[in-house]
Design an enzyme around this catalytic site. Structure first.
Site, PDB file in Angstrom:
ATOM      1  N   LYS A   1      -0.756   4.713   4.642  1.00 29.88           N
ATOM      2  CA  LYS A   1      -1.490   3.748   5.232  1.00 29.88           C
ATOM      3  C   LYS A   1      -1.089   3.537   6.415  1.00 29.88           C
ATOM      4  O   LYS A   1      -0.209   3.511   6.938  1.00 29.88           O
ATOM      5  CB  LYS A   1      -1.895   2.214   4.128  1.00 29.88           C
ATOM      6  CG  LYS A   1      -2.981   1.609   5.260  1.00 29.88           C
ATOM      7  CD  LYS A   1      -2.691   0.651   4.494  1.00 29.88           C
ATOM      8  CE  LYS A   1      -3.891  -0.496   4.618  1.00 29.88           C
ATOM      9  NZ  LYS A   1      -5.787   0.171   4.747  1.00 29.88           N
TER      10      LYS A   1
ATOM     11  N   HIS B   1       0.217  -0.927  -0.124  1.00 29.58           N
ATOM     12  CA  HIS B   1       0.325   0.215   0.320  1.00 29.58           C
ATOM     13  C   HIS B   1       0.962   1.214  -0.252  1.00 29.58           C
ATOM     14  O   HIS B   1       1.972   0.841   0.326  1.00 29.58           O
ATOM     15  CB  HIS B   1      -0.797  -0.002   1.181  1.00 29.58           C
ATOM     16  CG  HIS B   1      -2.281  -1.256   1.522  1.00 29.58           C
ATOM     17  ND1 HIS B   1      -1.978  -1.695   1.264  1.00 29.58           N
ATOM     18  CD2 HIS B   1      -3.320  -0.637   0.470  1.00 29.58           C
ATOM     19  CE1 HIS B   1      -3.085  -2.924   1.156  1.00 29.58           C
ATOM     20  NE2 HIS B   1      -3.736  -2.106   0.777  1.00 29.58           N
TER      21      HIS B   1
END
Length: 282
Positions: A168, A164
Site C-alpha cells: 500500500k 494494510h
C-alpha cells in the site's frame, strides 16, 4: 429508471481493486439484478496487455471487451467510470469524465488539497462519488465515531491504528484520515482540547480552536487487506471499535453500488453515506 443496463468502465484493471471490480461485475451480476454490465476495461501501466480480452484477465470466458489505454476509443461504451488507481492518474480520468459528461466513482486515496479542490469543482458539472472506503461496515463505524466522540471524546485519549498490506502506497491510509477528520469535527463541536497533527490542513483547522491529540499508527505488513481500530481510552475503561476487511470483494460491491446509485444523471459530490442514506441513522 432506464431499461438499459448501466455500463461500467473500470480503470487500473491489472491492479488489485480493478481486477476485483471487473470480476464482481462479470461473475456476480445477479447481486445487481443484471442492471450493470462491463462497458470498458482500462489500463495505464500495463500497455503490453492492451488488446487482450478482459475475460482472460479474470480467468473466465471471453467478454468481447478489449483492455485499452485509449480513452477516446471507448468513450461511447460506458456511462459511469469506477477508478481505484493513483491520485494524478485519477485526476486525468476525472477531467476526461467532465469533458465527456460521464459520472465517476473514485476510490483512490492519497489526494492532496489541490486534487481535492479539482474534484470539488468537477462535482458542479458531473456526479462524483468520492470515498476513502466503500465498505458498509466502515461507513457505519464512521457514523458511530461522531456520536461516540461527542459523548466521551473530551475525557478520552484517542488513537487510530490501521494495518494494510506491505504494498500500500499511502501512509496513513485514506480511511484513517477520514476517521480522524470525523473525530476532529466532533471534538470541535464540543470545544475540546487542542489537536496537534501534521496531517491536518492548517487552513481548515483554526489554531485558535482547542482539540485533543489524535494519533494515527500505521502498520504495513504481509497481505492484510485492511484493518482499522479507533481507541478511546478514558479513566478506568477503554472503548475499541474495529473493522477488519478479509476480502476486497466488499470494496468492489460498495463501489458498484455507488456507480449504480449515481447513475447517468446525478450531479454533485457524494460519499458512501449518501448512498446508504445514513443521515437518518443515530
Amino acid at each position: 429508471m432506464s431499461d438499459t443496463p448501466l455500463r461500467i468502465a473500470v480503470t487500473g484493471v491489472t491492479g488489485r481493486m480493478g481486477k476485483e471490480i471487473v470480476t464482481c461485475i462479470v461473475k456476480e451480476e445477479k447481486q445487481f439484478s443484471q442492471e450493470i454490465v462491463l462497458g470498458a476495461a482500462i489500463t495505464r501501466l500495463n500497455t503490453n496487455i492492451c488488446g487482450m480480452d478482459a475475460g482472460i484477465l479474470i480467468n473466465t470466458d471471453a467478454l468481447g471487451i478489449e483492455i485499452t489505454d485509449n480513452l477516446e476509443s471507448i468513450k461511447d461504451n460506458f456511462d459511469v467510470l469506477v477508478d481505484f488507481t493513483a491520485p494524478d492518474i485519477s485526476i486525468e480520468y476525472l477531467k476526461f469524465c467532465v469533458n465527456n459528461n460521464k459520472n465517476i466513482v473514485i476510490g483512490t486515496t492519497g489526494f492532496n488539497q489541490i486534487h481535492k479542490n479539482i474534484i470539488l469543482n468537477a462535482s458542479h458539472k458531473i456526479g462524483i462519488v468520492f470515498s476513502s472506503n466503500f465498505s458498509i461496515g466502515v461507513a457505519l463505524i464512521s457514523k458511530l465515531l461522531h456520536k461516540i466522540t461527542q459523548v466521551i471524546g473530551n475525557t478520552s485519549d484517542i488513537s487510530i491504528i490501521e494495518t494494510h498490506h506491505n504494498r500500500k502506497r499511502d501512509i496513513p491510509s485514506g480511511t484513517s484520515l477520514t476517521m480522524q477528520n470525523i473525530i476532529v469535527n466532533a471534538l470541535r463541536s464540543i470545544h475540546s482540547n487542542r489537536i496537534i497533527d501534521s496531517n491536518l490542513d492548517s487552513t481548515t483547522y483554526s489554531p485558535a480552536s482547542s482539540y485533543k491529540d489524535i494519533l494515527i499508527h500505521s502498520i504495513r505488513a504481509g497481505d492484510v487487506v485492511g484493518e482499522h481500530t479507533v481507541l478511546f481510552a478514558g479513566p478506568g475503561e477503554r472503548l475499541e471499535i474495529t473493522h477488519k476487511a478479509s476480502d476486497r470483494l466488499i470494496f468492489a460491491h460498495g463501489a458498484l453500488r455507488a456507480a449504480f446509485w449515481v447513475g447517468r444523471d446525478k450531479i454533485g459530490l457524494f460519499d458512501i453515506s449518501d448512498i446508504l442514506e445514513m443521515d437518518t441513522l443515530l
